[in-house]
Write a protein that holds these residues in place. Structure first.
Motif, PDB file in Angstrom:
ATOM      1  N   THR A 236      23.234   7.845   0.029  1.00 15.53           N
ATOM      2  CA  THR A 236      24.016   7.569  -1.232  1.00 15.53           C
ATOM      3  C   THR A 236      24.116   8.821  -2.277  1.00 15.53           C
ATOM      4  O   THR A 236      22.833   9.414  -2.409  1.00 15.53           O
ATOM      5  N   SER A 237      24.960   9.072  -2.812  1.00 18.71           N
ATOM      6  CA  SER A 237      25.029  10.347  -3.915  1.00 18.71           C
ATOM      7  C   SER A 237      24.077   9.804  -4.774  1.00 18.71           C
ATOM      8  O   SER A 237      23.223  10.761  -5.335  1.00 18.71           O
ATOM      9  N   SER A 238      23.973   8.655  -5.324  1.00 23.75           N
ATOM     10  CA  SER A 238      23.178   8.235  -6.535  1.00 23.75           C
ATOM     11  C   SER A 238      21.433   8.424  -6.132  1.00 23.75           C
ATOM     12  O   SER A 238      20.683   9.103  -7.095  1.00 23.75           O
ATOM     13  N   GLN A 239      21.367   8.101  -5.009  1.00 27.25           N
ATOM     14  CA  GLN A 239      19.969   8.249  -4.522  1.00 27.25           C
ATOM     15  C   GLN A 239      19.614   9.742  -4.274  1.00 27.25           C
ATOM     16  O   GLN A 239      18.557  10.086  -4.582  1.00 27.25           O
ATOM     17  N   LEU A 240      20.382  10.678  -3.742  1.00 23.48           N
ATOM     18  CA  LEU A 240      20.249  12.122  -3.551  1.00 23.48           C
ATOM     19  C   LEU A 240      20.187  12.804  -4.834  1.00 23.48           C
ATOM     20  O   LEU A 240      19.253  13.663  -4.875  1.00 23.48           O
ATOM     21  N   LYS A 241      20.787  12.338  -6.009  1.00 26.89           N
ATOM     22  CA  LYS A 241      20.618  12.899  -7.138  1.00 26.89           C
ATOM     23  C   LYS A 241      19.346  12.713  -7.434  1.00 26.89           C
ATOM     24  O   LYS A 241      18.481  13.460  -8.458  1.00 26.89           O
ATOM     25  N   LYS A 242      18.602  11.368  -7.484  1.00 26.85           N
ATOM     26  CA  LYS A 242      17.474  11.162  -7.895  1.00 26.85           C
ATOM     27  C   LYS A 242      16.260  11.841  -7.295  1.00 26.85           C
ATOM     28  O   LYS A 242      15.277  12.576  -7.954  1.00 26.85           O
ATOM     29  N   ILE A 243      16.604  12.136  -5.930  1.00 30.65           N
ATOM     30  CA  ILE A 243      15.798  12.875  -5.052  1.00 30.65           C
ATOM     31  C   ILE A 243      15.557  14.202  -5.503  1.00 30.65           C
ATOM     32  O   ILE A 243      14.690  15.129  -5.753  1.00 30.65           O
ATOM     33  N   HIS A 244      16.781  14.692  -5.874  1.00 28.53           N
ATOM     34  CA  HIS A 244      16.813  16.201  -6.173  1.00 28.53           C
ATOM     35  C   HIS A 244      16.302  16.473  -7.496  1.00 28.53           C
ATOM     36  O   HIS A 244      15.548  17.628  -7.692  1.00 28.53           O
ATOM     37  N   HIS A 245      16.456  15.614  -8.330  1.00 28.95           N
ATOM     38  CA  HIS A 245      15.906  15.569  -9.746  1.00 28.95           C
ATOM     39  C   HIS A 245      14.148  15.629  -9.518  1.00 28.95           C
ATOM     40  O   HIS A 245      13.592  16.296 -10.281  1.00 28.95           O
TER      41      HIS A 245
END
Length: 187
Positions: A138-147
């Motif tokens: 999911t985009s929300s989880q990928l945002k968290k990982i990228h952060h």
């Protein structure tokens, strides 16, 4: 929205050559994976590294390329690079070496995010076997990982471990042969 990502950017150390360029009949493994994802009626992108641009240019339009642009390791590099290009989209990842994958498993995976909302990942599992190279991120989880990657707090690049640290929906593998990763030169 969801995008399909054909993961081709690995180093292919065990295979000895670029797996995405190997052929089955008239098409390459990368083209085969892309055609399968196209049958899901979602936009498809091709994840490659910088050294592959020239060779993949003859196979796909360059606007489909997602070129590695993050300093992660392994498949996470291609996954996060695709996320940066399309930060609001969920990503259905399919490794180019999963040439035995069937369309019905891909459709079920695509539909699972709607059928079972609220998870960070949707991944096929069987007993202790998890297949992160055919999964929805999911985009929300990928945002968290990228952060976490950007601020230096991401200590592990293993997709298995990242998935297990979050909320994931397990999908039952019905035919384990569909999930073969062809990583060596013997087919």
């Amino acid at each position: 929205m969801m995008k399909g990502i054909v993961l081709c950017g690995g180093e292919s150390k065990r295979m000895g050559s670029d797996k995405g360029l190997l052929t089955i009949g008239p098409c390459t493994w990368a083209q085969l994976a892309a055609r399968k994802l196209e049958r899901l009626y979602i936009p498809v992108l091709i994840s490659i590294n910088e050294t592959q641009v020239a060779t993949y240019h003859g196979l796909f339009p360059s606007e489909l390329f997602v070129i590695d642009q993050v300093t992660a390791k392994g498949p996470l590099t291609g996954l996060l690079s695709a996320h940066l290009k399309h930060p609001d989209d969920d990503l259905l990842l399919l490794a180019c070496d999963m040439i035995d994958m069937d369309i019905s498993s891909l459709r079920f995976l695509r539909d699972s995010i709607t059928t079972f909302p609220g998870f960070d990942y949707y991944v096929y599992c069987r007993e202790d076997f998890m297949e992160p190279l055919c999964a929805v991120y999911t985009s929300s989880q990928l945002k968290k990982i990228h952060h976490e990657l950007e601020n230096g707090s991401l200590s592990n690049f293993s997709l298995h471990k990242l998935i297990k640290q979050a909320r994931y929906k397990t999908l039952t593998i019905r035919n384990i042969k569909n999930f073969n990763n062809h990583n060596t030169a013997t087919l």
